[in-house]
Design a protein around this motif. Structure first.
Motif, mmCIF file in Angstrom:
data_model
loop_
_atom_site.group_PDB
_atom_site.id
_atom_site.type_symbol
_atom_site.label_atom_id
_atom_site.label_comp_id
_atom_site.label_asym_id
_atom_site.label_seq_id
_atom_site.Cartn_x
_atom_site.Cartn_y
_atom_site.Cartn_z
ATOM 1 N N ASN A 1 1.729 -4.672 3.743
ATOM 2 C CA ASN A 1 0.854 -5.267 4.753
ATOM 3 C C ASN A 1 0.894 -6.781 4.586
ATOM 4 O O ASN A 1 0.321 -7.320 3.653
ATOM 5 N N VAL B 1 -3.278 -9.802 13.010
ATOM 6 C CA VAL B 1 -2.739 -8.463 12.794
ATOM 7 C C VAL B 1 -1.703 -8.143 13.864
ATOM 8 O O VAL B 1 -0.666 -7.563 13.589
ATOM 9 N N TYR C 1 0.873 -1.163 0.000
ATOM 10 C CA TYR C 1 0.000 0.000 0.000
ATOM 11 C C TYR C 1 0.910 1.212 0.000
ATOM 12 O O TYR C 1 2.132 1.067 0.035
#
Ligand SMILES: *[C@@H]1O[C@H](CO)[C@@H](O)[C@H](O)[C@H]1NC(C)=O
Ligand SMILES: *[C@@H]1O[C@H](CO)[C@@H](O)[C@H](O)[C@H]1NC(C)=O
Ligand SMILES: *[C@@H]1O[C@H](CO)[C@@H](O)[C@H](O)[C@H]1NC(C)=O
Ligand SMILES: *[C@@H]1O[C@H](CO)[C@@H](O)[C@H](O)[C@H]1NC(C)=O
Length: 258
Positions: free
Chosen positions: A200, A219, A195
């Motif tokens: 990510n 995450v 991104y």
């Protein structure tokens, strides 16, 4: 002045090591032959190596096939049923350090090394940044991830489709390493999405049909890693072991029982 540098040189252990890649090497992919205890190493710059169970210096097996150099090695796995070693080259071309690789370069290769004949052969060519590879637990197929092709291919080793390849998963973004989970038919895949401010990463489990079977919802793993990019994850005895490109640690993440 001429200085002599090889992988044993102390220069390789400092911050200049990465700049002397052609002398110092960089172990990019490793896997054990569980039966013999040999540790096979895909060295990005120096070719395929093996370390005996007694340890010591790695011994070079091959850095060329039919006179053509094998370059930019990355992923590696050992067929648990035959001991044949599969390994990938990201691209067959050389580029100066820190230069972006051109997108039109689709020269990645999947190789295999058969310890019984001591011969390296090409399994698949024309791959788009072939990063990881993993052999299934019964040795019927080998998976190879295409980082820039955004997919994973399956090459059949045994059975009616032996010698042919097909799409395994075409929905995954920038797949990197692939690791089989012990003797199961499942695989952990680290993938990444760029991104505007960075990358990510995520890790997913694929079953033997290439379908996602468990989401790590992890995450926090990536957050705790800070800026360290994950190189691969490997599940053993209910824990996920997490390697990074830049961190000087191995992360351990206890998985909840599914
Ligand atoms: C190996 O496992 C696959 C599932 O991943 C199965 O379809 C296949 O029949 C098995 N092959 C052999 C030779 O056992
Ligand atoms: C990954 O974990 C498996 C157990 O699931 C183990 O047999 C294997 O040696 C590990 N691979 C590496 C490279 O540590
Ligand atoms: C990264 O991925 C997670 C999980 O898919 C998502 O919640 C988060 O918004 C993503 N971050 C960026 C910057 O794309
Ligand atoms: C596996 O994990 C369990 C629970 O954490 C532990 O008791 C056991 O000793 C581990 N086994 C191995 C072989 O490491």
């Amino acid at each position: 002045m001429l200085i002599s540098v090889d992988a044993k040189s102390s220069l390789c252990h400092g911050i200049v090591g990465p700049l002397l890649l052609g002398f110092c090497g960089r172990p990019a992919g490793i896997a054990l032959n569980e039966k013999t205890g040999d540790l096979y190493v895909a060295d990005a710059a120096l070719g395929l190596h093996v370390v005996s169970p007694a340890g010591g210096l790695a011994v070079k097996i091959a850095d060329s096939v039919d006179g053509k150099p094998i370059k930019n090695l990355d992923g590696l796995d050992v067929d648990p049923t035959t001991g044949v070693v599969y390994f990938t080259s990201l691209t067959s071309n050389s580029y100066p350090v820190n230069r972006d690789w051109p997108l039109e370069d689709v020269t990645g290769t999947l190789y295999k090394y058969d310890p019984s004949t001591k011969v390296v052969t090409i399994v698949m060519e024309g791959l788009f940044r072939s990063t990881g590879c993993a052999v299934s637990s019964n040795g019927s197929f080998v998976l190879v991830s295409q980082l820039a092709g955004h997919d994973i291919k399956r090459y059949w080793i045994k059975g009616p489709k032996a010698g042919s390849s097909e799409d395994f998963n075409i929905l995954i973004n920038s797949p990197e390493s692939i690791r089989r989970i012990g003797s199961t038919e499942k695989f952990w895949v680290v993938s990444a999405m760029s991104y505007s401010y960075g990358v990510n990463q995520s890790a997913v489990v694929l079953d033997s049909n290439g379908r996602e079977s468990r989401d790590l919802q992890g995450v926090s793993i990536w957050e705790e890693n800070g800026d360290n990019l994950v190189s691969e994850v490997n599940e053993s005895n209910g824990s996920l072991y997490i390697g990074t490109f830049t961190g000087n640690y191995v992360g351990i993440y206890k998985l909840c029982k599914p």
